[in-house]
Design an enzyme around this catalytic site. Structure first.
Site, mmCIF file in Angstrom:
data_model
loop_
_atom_site.group_PDB
_atom_site.id
_atom_site.type_symbol
_atom_site.label_atom_id
_atom_site.label_comp_id
_atom_site.label_asym_id
_atom_site.label_seq_id
_atom_site.Cartn_x
_atom_site.Cartn_y
_atom_site.Cartn_z
ATOM 1 N N CYS A 162 18.322 83.850 91.410
ATOM 2 C CA CYS A 162 17.072 84.471 90.974
ATOM 3 C C CYS A 162 17.254 85.819 90.281
ATOM 4 O O CYS A 162 16.269 86.423 89.858
ATOM 5 C CB CYS A 162 16.121 84.584 92.153
ATOM 6 S SG CYS A 162 15.777 82.970 92.893
ATOM 7 N N HIS A 293 11.092 92.699 91.699
ATOM 8 C CA HIS A 293 11.430 91.323 92.035
ATOM 9 C C HIS A 293 10.230 90.709 92.752
ATOM 10 O O HIS A 293 9.826 89.593 92.438
ATOM 11 C CB HIS A 293 12.682 91.280 92.908
ATOM 12 C CG HIS A 293 13.233 89.913 93.103
ATOM 13 N ND1 HIS A 293 13.660 89.129 92.060
ATOM 14 C CD2 HIS A 293 13.398 89.168 94.229
ATOM 15 C CE1 HIS A 293 14.076 87.960 92.534
ATOM 16 N NE2 HIS A 293 13.924 87.961 93.835
ATOM 17 N N GLU A 304 12.671 95.637 99.329
ATOM 18 C CA GLU A 304 12.668 96.180 97.971
ATOM 19 C C GLU A 304 11.943 97.517 97.925
ATOM 20 O O GLU A 304 12.426 98.483 97.309
ATOM 21 C CB GLU A 304 12.018 95.194 97.004
ATOM 22 C CG GLU A 304 12.021 95.674 95.560
ATOM 23 C CD GLU A 304 11.547 94.630 94.564
ATOM 24 O OE1 GLU A 304 11.744 94.835 93.353
ATOM 25 O OE2 GLU A 304 10.990 93.593 94.991
ATOM 26 N N LYS A 323 5.273 87.869 89.423
ATOM 27 C CA LYS A 323 5.338 86.602 90.172
ATOM 28 C C LYS A 323 3.994 86.256 90.803
ATOM 29 O O LYS A 323 3.738 85.095 91.125
ATOM 30 C CB LYS A 323 6.430 86.662 91.243
ATOM 31 C CG LYS A 323 7.846 86.674 90.697
ATOM 32 C CD LYS A 323 8.863 86.709 91.812
ATOM 33 C CE LYS A 323 10.299 86.706 91.280
ATOM 34 N NZ LYS A 323 10.640 87.968 90.578
ATOM 35 N N HIS A 328 7.438 82.134 91.316
ATOM 36 C CA HIS A 328 8.846 82.536 91.217
ATOM 37 C C HIS A 328 9.564 81.544 90.304
ATOM 38 O O HIS A 328 9.830 80.406 90.691
ATOM 39 C CB HIS A 328 9.478 82.548 92.602
ATOM 40 C CG HIS A 328 10.808 83.243 92.660
ATOM 41 N ND1 HIS A 328 11.638 83.351 91.567
ATOM 42 C CD2 HIS A 328 11.456 83.862 93.685
ATOM 43 C CE1 HIS A 328 12.730 84.004 91.911
ATOM 44 N NE2 HIS A 328 12.630 84.336 93.196
ATOM 45 N N PHE A 388 19.569 85.175 96.349
ATOM 46 C CA PHE A 388 20.292 84.725 97.529
ATOM 47 C C PHE A 388 21.783 85.012 97.341
ATOM 48 O O PHE A 388 22.315 84.991 96.237
ATOM 49 C CB PHE A 388 20.084 83.235 97.746
ATOM 50 C CG PHE A 388 18.730 82.869 98.305
ATOM 51 C CD1 PHE A 388 17.822 83.837 98.697
ATOM 52 C CD2 PHE A 388 18.371 81.539 98.447
ATOM 53 C CE1 PHE A 388 16.573 83.507 99.215
ATOM 54 C CE2 PHE A 388 17.125 81.177 98.966
ATOM 55 C CZ PHE A 388 16.228 82.162 99.351
#
Length: 401
Positions: A162, A293, A304, A323, A328, A388
């Site tokens: 991502c 993000h 974050e 998003k 996403h 991830f």
């Protein structure tokens, strides 16, 4: 060392295809979320995603035959074609080996993989369609762009999940800064697919109806799809051809904490921000807007935000998550963020975080630009991308001085 600028934008998204429609979608706070139609989601309790409605690749592509490429490759090639058209560049004026492409992805052509797997389960290995098998390699995403635009330079697909689009932009930036290329197409592409939807549901990270980043009651992500490609070139090359210049790529930072398969690491993310600032030769107080993000999961948004507080102290700029509108989009996510950040600079507005209603006391001091776009003078944008495995990548974009 060459300066690097953005001269073409190619968004293929659930809130709009092409620069004009995408810009309008951001300004309006448009939701691109709808019931899933690309696979049978009736067995899932959550059935919404950010699919691209009415995507007709044959209307955008000129060279590749859409049926011979997977949906993610189609997204990548279509987005690159749009970026080229937006740039006004005549490809014949650039040597083919001086123009390249880097595409980031999470799922690659997983829709194709799912199809041939179903064929194998039903009829054995001999039942798999050989034409579909040829579409499986993720490297075909970059290959689709190179073929569509007749590029003979670097052609690379990066599968850093991502944050992959920011990795791609950073790689392209290095190619241009060092003079190894004059023009690069960089960004990401991914498709809504069953395995990603199922995987995030099993992780407890999937929400039911609406993604609400930074809201107290946020409950998870919605999967999304699309292609997000930026055309980058050296400033000298852009000025020599009289190009319209949107913004400048100031630099980037990447790191990998590798401390946990899925949990973000606050200290590592903060260090990635500091590395990006050093690379871009800016200070935290120079940043006017952070395109977060911002997945909408309780853990991601909290970590974050805390990392942002660690780096920016009591001078935190507005922080919003697109998003909330698009879902996403996996490997394309930070590519869309880079496009949104570029448009924020070029047109003087902050994209909103929609679906936001209740402040989170734990995030006090963070301005999520709630629900409505805001007019603002924007000189420097920080575009966050986390993935991830601890793959962090941050790109800094600025107005051209």
């Amino acid at each position: 060392m060459h300066r690097v600028v953005v001269t073409g934008l190619g968004p293929v998204s659930s809130i709009g295809i092409g620069v004009s429609a995408f810009t309008d979608g951001l300004r309006e706070g448009r939701s691109g979320i709808s019931p899933i139609s690309s696979f049978d989601a009736s067995g899932f309790p959550h059935r919404n995603a950010g699919e691209v409605p009415g995507f007709r690749p044959e209307t955008l592509l000129r060279r590749i035959e859409a049926a011979r490429w997977g949906r993610s490759g189609q997204f990548a090639a279509a987005a690159a074609r749009l970026a080229l058209a937006d740039s006004g560049l005549d490809p014949a004026t650039v040597a083919a080996d001086r123009a390249g492409v880097v595409v980031g992805t999470t799922s690659g052509e997983s829709v194709v993989v799912e199809t041939v797997t179903a064929q194998q389960v039903e009829a054995g290995f001999g039942g798999m369609d050989p034409d579909l098998l040829g579409q499986v390699p993720a490297g075909r995403l970059a290959h689709a762009v190179s073929t569509e635009l007749e590029l003979a330079g670097e052609s690379l697909t990066l599968a850093t999940a991502c944050s992959a689009s920011n990795y791609a932009i950073g790689y392209a930036y290095d190619m241009l800064v060092t003079g190894e290329a004059e023009v690069m197409f960089a960004g990401g592409a991914d498709s809504v697919c069953r395995w990603a939807h199922a995987g995030f549901f099993r992780l407890g990270a999937l929400t039911a109806d609406a993604c609400s980043p930074f809201d107290r009651d946020r409950s998870g992500i919605l999967t999304g799809e699309g292609g997000a490609i930026l055309m980058l070139e050296t400033l000298d090359h852009a000025r020599a051809r009289g190009a319209r210049i949107y913004a400048e790529v100031l630099g980037y930072g990447v790191n990998c904490d590798a401390s946990h398969p899925v949990a973000p690491d606050r200290a590592s993310i903060a260090n990635c921000m500091r590395a990006a600032h050093r690379n871009a030769s800016i200070k935290p107080e120079d940043v006017d807007y952070i395109c977060a993000h911002g997945t909408g999961t309780p853990a991601n948004d909290s970590v974050e935000a805390q990392a942002i507080f660690d780096v920016f102290g009591d001078r935190v700029p507005p922080v919003s998550s697109i998003k909330s509108m698009m879902g996403h989009t996996m490997g394309a996510a930070s590519g869309f963020g880079a496009i949104a950040g570029t448009l924020a600079i070029a047109h003087g507005f902050l994209p909103p975080t929609i679906n936001w209603s209740t402040p989170d006391p734990a995030l006090a001091g963070l301005d999520p630009v709630p629900n409505t776009a805001r007019e603002a003078g924007v000189r420097v944008v920080q575009n966050n991308g986390f993935a991830f495995g601890g793959n962090n990548a941050i790109v800094l974009i600025g107005a051209v001085e």
